[in-house]
Motif scaffolding. Structure first.
Motif, short mmCIF file in Angstrom:
data_model
loop_
_atom_site.label_atom_id
_atom_site.label_comp_id
_atom_site.label_asym_id
_atom_site.label_seq_id
_atom_site.Cartn_x
_atom_site.Cartn_y
_atom_site.Cartn_z
N GLY A 122 0.78 -1.23 0.00
CA GLY A 122 0.00 0.00 0.00
C GLY A 122 0.81 1.28 0.00
O GLY A 122 0.38 2.29 -0.55
N ARG A 123 1.98 1.27 0.61
CA ARG A 123 2.68 2.55 0.76
C ARG A 123 4.20 2.46 0.60
O ARG A 123 4.80 3.32 -0.04
CB ARG A 123 2.34 3.15 2.13
CG ARG A 123 2.77 4.59 2.28
CD ARG A 123 2.15 5.26 3.50
NE ARG A 123 2.69 4.73 4.76
CZ ARG A 123 1.97 4.10 5.67
NH1 ARG A 123 0.69 3.89 5.46
NH2 ARG A 123 2.52 3.66 6.79
N ALA A 124 4.83 1.43 1.16
CA ALA A 124 6.29 1.44 1.25
C ALA A 124 6.98 1.41 -0.11
O ALA A 124 7.93 2.17 -0.35
CB ALA A 124 6.76 0.26 2.10
N LEU A 125 6.53 0.56 -1.01
CA LEU A 125 7.17 0.48 -2.33
C LEU A 125 6.98 1.79 -3.10
O LEU A 125 7.90 2.27 -3.76
CB LEU A 125 6.61 -0.69 -3.12
CG LEU A 125 7.09 -2.08 -2.66
CD1 LEU A 125 6.28 -3.18 -3.34
CD2 LEU A 125 8.58 -2.26 -2.95
N THR A 138 3.02 -14.13 -6.26
CA THR A 138 1.96 -15.08 -5.97
C THR A 138 0.60 -14.44 -6.31
O THR A 138 0.48 -13.22 -6.40
CB THR A 138 1.96 -15.48 -4.50
OG1 THR A 138 1.62 -14.32 -3.70
CG2 THR A 138 3.33 -16.02 -4.07
N GLN A 139 -0.42 -15.28 -6.47
CA GLN A 139 -1.74 -14.74 -6.76
C GLN A 139 -2.24 -13.90 -5.58
O GLN A 139 -2.92 -12.89 -5.78
CB GLN A 139 -2.73 -15.85 -7.08
CG GLN A 139 -4.10 -15.29 -7.46
CD GLN A 139 -5.03 -16.32 -8.03
OE1 GLN A 139 -4.66 -17.46 -8.30
NE2 GLN A 139 -6.29 -15.92 -8.25
N LEU A 160 -3.65 -8.56 -3.66
CA LEU A 160 -3.42 -7.50 -2.68
C LEU A 160 -2.95 -6.22 -3.37
O LEU A 160 -3.45 -5.12 -3.06
CB LEU A 160 -2.37 -7.97 -1.66
CG LEU A 160 -1.99 -6.99 -0.56
CD1 LEU A 160 -3.20 -6.67 0.32
CD2 LEU A 160 -0.86 -7.55 0.29
N LEU A 161 -2.02 -6.33 -4.29
CA LEU A 161 -1.53 -5.15 -5.00
C LEU A 161 -2.63 -4.54 -5.86
O LEU A 161 -2.78 -3.31 -5.91
CB LEU A 161 -0.31 -5.54 -5.85
CG LEU A 161 0.96 -5.87 -5.06
CD1 LEU A 161 1.95 -6.65 -5.91
CD2 LEU A 161 1.61 -4.60 -4.52
N GLY A 162 -3.39 -5.40 -6.54
CA GLY A 162 -4.50 -4.89 -7.34
C GLY A 162 -5.50 -4.12 -6.49
O GLY A 162 -6.03 -3.08 -6.91
N TRP A 190 -2.70 -1.08 -7.98
CA TRP A 190 -1.67 -1.46 -8.95
C TRP A 190 -2.33 -2.05 -10.19
O TRP A 190 -3.39 -2.68 -10.12
CB TRP A 190 -0.71 -2.47 -8.34
CG TRP A 190 0.17 -1.95 -7.25
CD1 TRP A 190 -0.24 -1.36 -6.08
CD2 TRP A 190 1.59 -1.99 -7.20
NE1 TRP A 190 0.85 -1.03 -5.31
CE2 TRP A 190 1.99 -1.41 -5.96
CE3 TRP A 190 2.57 -2.47 -8.05
CZ2 TRP A 190 3.32 -1.28 -5.60
CZ3 TRP A 190 3.91 -2.35 -7.69
CH2 TRP A 190 4.27 -1.76 -6.48
N LEU A 191 -1.67 -1.88 -11.34
CA LEU A 191 -2.13 -2.50 -12.58
C LEU A 191 -1.73 -3.97 -12.56
O LEU A 191 -0.62 -4.32 -12.13
CB LEU A 191 -1.51 -1.80 -13.79
CG LEU A 191 -1.74 -0.29 -13.87
CD1 LEU A 191 -1.10 0.27 -15.14
CD2 LEU A 191 -3.22 0.05 -13.84
N GLN A 192 -2.62 -4.83 -13.05
CA GLN A 192 -2.40 -6.27 -12.97
C GLN A 192 -2.15 -6.87 -14.35
O GLN A 192 -2.82 -6.51 -15.32
CB GLN A 192 -3.61 -6.95 -12.32
CG GLN A 192 -3.82 -6.54 -10.87
CD GLN A 192 -5.11 -7.08 -10.31
OE1 GLN A 192 -6.19 -6.76 -10.82
NE2 GLN A 192 -5.03 -7.91 -9.29
#
Length: 379
Positions: free
Chosen positions: A127-130, A148-149, A154-156, A160-162
């Motif tokens: 959510g924030r660190a990267l 991993t899926q 989680l990123l999506g 984030w774009l998937q």
């Protein structure tokens, strides 16, 4: 949040407590062998910026294998067209950040947090660190590849774009032998594989699987020549340095499996595999330059890997990127996942539109790919 320019700055036991012991590519041993051999670093354009999250007491909560890159080589998730389009529009795509295992298209964890109590740390990474690291380094984007899926979802969920891809993996349905596996195939396909194995083994070659300390310095020297031969045939660059393979064997021990083919006692080809908790991962292969043997690649990389997995009770074999020819040899199509955070709004919209079409095309293609496998109906 701390960025480390060498993985050696993070103690191995702390890193591995986050990475777990399932996937050897995420281990401190594998990543440090890349750095210590010079395979990653300034010379190859993979500059470590490993991200670490610690609590107020200094305990490591999470890590991510992070690299600053001025190119897109060695990733196997291709974004060169995005870079070209952004450059033509007056933008600067490189350098960028890559959360990945260099030169290794192997699915596995990328947001490394260890056990469940650190789930909040994984959410913080996603959510924030990267994104904070990307802003602090003033870079264009971050790319988490072959994750991993669960990480993909989680990123999506954090905007984030998937992106999806396809690989071909062999699944062990409790086979007791290679013949048991063949019995699950249609008759014509079963005969074709038997013929390939027969022809490969009728060339005067002998085969042996070496593990860990059994792999001598001389064998690694031979294997590096095979690796260079493959690179030359594919008009590529030899990212991996000679010292990488012995370091890998030293640090990962019996998890390193080297399949070797010999002719008159002389090594003529080899296939490098790493063993996880329940998976054999095929990685590099090569053969003596200027020589060829029928179906040697299939025998050494695919069929011998299946033999090994059955013998050692492993659940699957993952044989690397690309290669629809694997379908006819019992490897089934599987989705791979990546996620991308792009700071420029215009580029982000364009890439999102492209990925939407690409995902739809991949999902539409999967049934057709699965129909190309040799299995009997219901197997």
């Amino acid at each position: 949040m701390i960025l480390h320019r060498r993985i050696a700055e993070i103690p191995a036991h702390e890193w591995d407590a986050c990475a777990g012991d399932d996937n050897p590519f995420a281990s401190h041993a594998f990543l440090s062998a890349l750095e210590d051999s010079g395979s990653t670093g300034p010379a190859t354009g993979w500059l470590p910026q490993h991200l670490a999250l610690r609590d107020d007491a200094g305990h490591l909560l999470a890590v991510a294998p992070l690299y600053a890159k001025g190119h897109s080589f060695g990733e196997y998730v291709f974004d060169q067209q995005w870079a070209q389009a952004f450059t033509q529009a007056g933008g600067q795509y490189y350098p960028k950040l890559q959360v990945a295992v260099p030169f290794s298209p192997v699915p596995g964890p990328r947001l490394l947090v260890g056990e469940a109590p650190n789930a909040d740390a994984r959410r913080l990474l996603a959510g924030r660190a990267l994104q904070q690291a990307c802003r602090e380094l003033d870079l264009s984007s971050i790319h988490v590849t072959f994750c991993t899926q669960h990480e993909y979802d989680l990123l999506g969920g954090n905007g984030w774009l998937q992106r999806l891809g396809v690989q071909y993996h062999w699944e062990n349905a409790g086979y007791g032998s290679f013949d048991d596996f063949l019995d699950a195939l249609a008759s014509r396909k079963r005969k074709a594989i038997r013929r390939e194995r027969r022809d490969a083994n009728a060339c005067g070659l002998t085969f042996h699987a070496y593990r860990g300390a059994e792999i001598t310095e001389a064998l690694w020297h031979d294997f590096y020549q095979f690796y260079l031969s493959t690179v030359d045939r594919k008009w590529g660059s030899a990212y991996l340095q000679p010292g990488f393979f012995p370091l890998l064997s030293e640090r990962l021990g019996d998890r390193v499996v080297l399949m070797v083919a010999r002719q008159d006692g002389v090594p003529v080809a080899g296939a490098l595999n790493l063993m996880g908790r329940d998976t054999l991962y095929g990685r590099n292969w090569g053969r003596l330059s200027g020589h060829d043997w029928p179906f040697l690649h299939f025998e050494l990389c695919y069929y011998r890997a299946i033999d090994f997995a059955i013998e050692h009770g492993l659940k699957r074999v993952e044989a690397g990127a690309q290669g629809e020819h694997k379908l006819q040899r019992g490897y089934r199509p599987c989705l791979t996942h990546s996620a991308h955070w792009i700071s420029h709004p215009g580029l982000r919209v364009a890439v999102a539109e492209f990925l939407g079409h690409e995902r739809a095309a991949i999902m539409a293609e999967l049934p057709a790919l699965d129909a190309m496998t040799p299995y009997r109906a219901g197997s």
